[in-house]
Design an enzyme around this catalytic site. Structure first.
Site, PDB file in Angstrom:
ATOM      1  N   HIS A 158       0.875  -1.101  -0.128  1.00  0.00           N
ATOM      2  CA  HIS A 158      -0.223   0.194   0.126  1.00  0.00           C
ATOM      3  C   HIS A 158       0.903   1.085   0.119  1.00  0.00           C
ATOM      4  O   HIS A 158       0.267   2.362  -0.328  1.00  0.00           O
ATOM      5  CB  HIS A 158      -0.853   0.136   1.105  1.00  0.00           C
ATOM      6  CG  HIS A 158      -1.950  -0.919   1.110  1.00  0.00           C
ATOM      7  ND1 HIS A 158      -3.430  -0.507   0.809  1.00  0.00           N
ATOM      8  CD2 HIS A 158      -2.071  -2.267   1.250  1.00  0.00           C
ATOM      9  CE1 HIS A 158      -4.242  -1.672   0.774  1.00  0.00           C
ATOM     10  NE2 HIS A 158      -3.384  -2.798   1.037  1.00  0.00           N
ATOM     11  N   ASP A 366       3.329   9.388  -0.971  1.00  0.00           N
ATOM     12  CA  ASP A 366       2.608   8.546  -0.675  1.00  0.00           C
ATOM     13  C   ASP A 366       1.959   7.507  -1.439  1.00  0.00           C
ATOM     14  O   ASP A 366       2.306   7.725  -2.768  1.00  0.00           O
ATOM     15  CB  ASP A 366       1.149   9.502  -0.727  1.00  0.00           C
ATOM     16  CG  ASP A 366       0.230   9.461   0.654  1.00  0.00           C
ATOM     17  OD1 ASP A 366       0.148   8.315   1.051  1.00  0.00           O
ATOM     18  OD2 ASP A 366      -0.570  10.349   1.051  1.00  0.00           O
TER      19      ASP A 366
HETATM   20  P1  ADQ Z   1      -3.017   6.233   4.714  1.00  0.00           P
HETATM   21  O1  ADQ Z   1      -1.600   6.779   4.945  1.00  0.00           O
HETATM   22  O2  ADQ Z   1      -3.734   6.196   5.958  1.00  0.00           O
HETATM   23  O3  ADQ Z   1      -3.005   4.845   3.784  1.00  0.00           O
HETATM   24  P2  ADQ Z   1      -4.956   7.597   2.813  1.00  0.00           P
HETATM   25  O4  ADQ Z   1      -4.876   6.763   1.661  1.00  0.00           O
HETATM   26  O5  ADQ Z   1      -5.040   9.032   2.443  1.00  0.00           O
HETATM   27  O6  ADQ Z   1      -3.820   7.301   3.959  1.00  0.00           O
HETATM   28  O7  ADQ Z   1      -6.205   7.487   3.660  1.00  0.00           O
HETATM   29  C1  ADQ Z   1      -6.941   6.319   4.443  1.00  0.00           C
HETATM   30  C2  ADQ Z   1      -8.257   6.588   4.842  1.00  0.00           C
HETATM   31  O8  ADQ Z   1      -8.145   7.249   6.028  1.00  0.00           O
HETATM   32  C3  ADQ Z   1      -9.093   7.331   3.978  1.00  0.00           C
HETATM   33  O9  ADQ Z   1     -10.371   6.905   3.815  1.00  0.00           O
HETATM   34  C4  ADQ Z   1      -9.371   8.899   4.949  1.00  0.00           C
HETATM   35  O10 ADQ Z   1     -10.714   9.145   4.800  1.00  0.00           O
HETATM   36  C5  ADQ Z   1      -9.341   8.271   6.382  1.00  0.00           C
HETATM   37  N1  ADQ Z   1      -8.586   9.381   6.785  1.00  0.00           N
HETATM   38  C6  ADQ Z   1      -7.562   9.854   6.947  1.00  0.00           C
HETATM   39  N2  ADQ Z   1      -7.353  10.763   7.776  1.00  0.00           N
HETATM   40  C7  ADQ Z   1      -8.325  10.798   8.525  1.00  0.00           C
HETATM   41  C8  ADQ Z   1      -9.056  11.780   9.759  1.00  0.00           C
HETATM   42  N3  ADQ Z   1      -7.933  12.672  10.103  1.00  0.00           N
HETATM   43  N4  ADQ Z   1     -10.304  11.629  10.267  1.00  0.00           N
HETATM   44  C9  ADQ Z   1     -10.868  10.619   9.762  1.00  0.00           C
HETATM   45  N5  ADQ Z   1     -10.505   9.719   8.605  1.00  0.00           N
HETATM   46  C10 ADQ Z   1      -9.374   9.897   8.146  1.00  0.00           C
HETATM   47  C11 ADQ Z   1      -1.956   4.148   3.438  1.00  0.00           C
HETATM   48  C12 ADQ Z   1      -0.940   4.726   2.297  1.00  0.00           C
HETATM   49  C13 ADQ Z   1      -1.873   5.398   1.242  1.00  0.00           C
HETATM   50  C14 ADQ Z   1      -2.866   4.494   0.287  1.00  0.00           C
HETATM   51  C15 ADQ Z   1      -3.755   3.735   1.536  1.00  0.00           C
HETATM   52  C16 ADQ Z   1      -4.618   2.721   0.651  1.00  0.00           C
HETATM   53  O11 ADQ Z   1      -0.079   5.595   2.974  1.00  0.00           O
HETATM   54  O12 ADQ Z   1      -0.850   5.977   0.343  1.00  0.00           O
HETATM   55  O13 ADQ Z   1      -3.567   5.382  -0.519  1.00  0.00           O
HETATM   56  O14 ADQ Z   1      -2.902   3.289   2.394  1.00  0.00           O
HETATM   57  O15 ADQ Z   1      -3.909   1.982   0.013  1.00  0.00           O
END
Ligand code: ADQ
Length: 461
Positions: A158, A366
């Protein structure tokens, strides 16, 4: 039809999928379709437990079996905080300066992967298809193979895969990459990651490129590919129009009716480029004073991995940056930054996204970034907001109609934010329409099918 077995560090109950997010919905749907097994850590840390041991809990959630293992405190510290989040996470996000190459971490990482393999073996059937997720579990297939597992096994990373010379800084890089060859299929988020993999295995492991992304090394052949993850657009659209989404939208719209709202949403993490973003916002206020008294940045950074020192430093830096901007520019009736260091319920996010004129999704690196896609899904097509997106997010390979920025270039980012704030309606509509088409076509169900079809084909080769 083969049963699907999903393995990930954390396991979500598919019946509570809305709280857990789009990935849980998508995997839950795939698991429910054939009946499936979801295996991972229970989330429980047992103080004083024996390293390499942990109780297995099996429970039924509809047609999905959830099998989870406890970890003792020593294993949790070494495997999760240590090797996964203290070595692999920073290095894979190009932050060698933050990596802690402590020799004890790798032993715990290996031990927990062996524990997971041992427990999973007792639950497996010969024709199960196994799909392993993320950097916590890179050696899982190698451990399963050592125990005689002959099933088809796929791996999806991921987070990004860094270039060869960055990866090679990890003392155990050869062992890690050799372990990947125990999989039949290895999936990355972006073409850039695939290119890094291809260069690494050919240069460092003497792999032979057999064409069509097949590589042979260590007496095994694997297939690698880019499988950009998407969101469940329909699920997110439904959340946008559900009561809490609409309430949030209406409240915020009224509250900020005289302001231009900019929004950032993420877990508090150094990969997300938060200090650089705040500096760009400050430059925007300095360079374009028309925004004074009007442009307001809501920055939500939810607590994440707070038990690690690097995150405490980041928290302090952010608090001081926000305080300085508000102190220097704020008025009695206008605060430029609203910084929220708390979790926000998933159901409330779509309303916030919809009311924002501009979303700032500006990570330094990311894997994909799902917030960018959620922002697009939540917009009103008749009056959509503008996405400012880092070129270093995996999503930038797909979302070409966003305004792409280099988040290290503070001045350039400020100029692009100004362009976003000034963008005429017709251009906003055209860009949004194309972006929406993209996230609809390549949604999370498309992603899952693409990966599982490739894994089935790979098994026949
Ligand atoms: P993350 O680094 O967690 O994921 P991201 O893909 O942006 O990053 O977010 C994941 C989820 O968390 C989203 O559904 C978002 O809505 C939710 N979220 C984020 N911040 C939040 C907050 N402050 N409050 C509530 N909800 C929040 C990892 C990788 C990414 C990749 C994903 C999926 O780092 O690059 O896109 O996995 O593969």
């Amino acid at each position: 039809m083969s049963r699907l077995v999903v393995v990930s560090n954390r396991v979500a109950d598919p019946r509570k999928a809305v709280a857990a997010g789009g990935l849980a919905v998508a995997l839950g749907a795939a698991l429910s379709a054939t009946g499936g097994l979801w295996f991972g850590w229970s989330g429980t840390v047992v103080e004083g437990g024996a390293p390499g041991e942990g109780e297995l809990h099996v429970q039924q959630a509809g047609s999905v079996t959830l099998a989870t293992v406890d970890l003792c405190a020593e294993d949790h510290a070494g495997y999760y905080l240590g090797y996964s989040n203290g070595v692999l996470w920073p290095v894979f996000h190009y932050r060698l300066d933050l990596a802690r190459f402590d020799a004890g971490f790798i032993n715990a990482y290996r031990r927990v992967n062996q524990l997971f393999a041992r427990k999973l073996m007792t639950e497996l059937r010969p024709d199960d298809i196994i799909w392993v997720h993320d950097y916590h579990l890179i050696p899982l297939a190698a451990e399963l193979r050592a125990m005689g597992c002959a099933n088809r096994i796929g791996f999806f990373l991921h987070i990004p895969l860094p270039p060869q010379l960055v990866l090679a800084a990890i003392p155990q890089h050869e062992w890690l990459m050799r372990a990947l060859f125990a999989y039949d299929l290895v999936g990355f988020q972006a073409e850039a990651d695939l290119l890094h993999f291809s260069r690494y295995v050919q240069a460092e492991a003497g792999a032979v490129d057999l064409g069509e992304h097949r590589f042979r090394a260590f007496d095994r052949t694997l297939r690698a590919g880019a499988f950009p993850i998407g969101i469940d657009v329909d699920e997110f659209a439904a959340l946008t129009h559900a009561k809490e989404g609409v309430d949030m939208y209406e409240r915020m719209k009224e509250e900020y009716s005289r302001r231009k709202l900019l929004l950032g949403v993420e877990r508090l993490d150094y990969s997300k480029g938060l200090p650089q973003r705040l500096r760009a916002f400050k430059t925007l206020l300095q360079k374009y004073p028309g925004n004074l008294g009007s442009a307001t940045l809501i920055q939500i950074a939810s607590p994440s991995r707070e038990d690690m020192g690097t995150y405490t430093d980041l928290l302090q830096e952010l608090e001081s940056l926000c305080g300085a901007i508000n102190g220097d520019f704020g008025e009695l009736d206008w605060m430029p930054v609203r910084y929220i260091h708390r979790n926000v319920a998933r159901r409330r996010l779509p309303g916030l996204y919809r009311v924002a004129r501009v979303a700032l999704v500006t990570p330094l690196r990311d894997g994909m970034n799902l917030v960018a896609k959620e922002f697009i899904a939540a917009q009103d097509p008749a009056d959509p907001g503008v996405l400012v997106l880092s070129r270093f997010a995996g999503a930038a390979e797909q979302l070409k109609q966003a305004l792409l920025v280099n988040p290290y270039d503070i001045d350039g980012t400020a100029d692009t934010i100004q362009q976003a704030l000034q963008m005429p309606l017709s251009e906003r509509q055209q860009r949004h329409q194309k972006l929406l088409e993209n996230i609809r076509t390549q949604d999370v169900h498309w992603w899952r099918k693409l990966f599982l079809d490739a894994l089935s084909e790979g098994g026949k080769a």
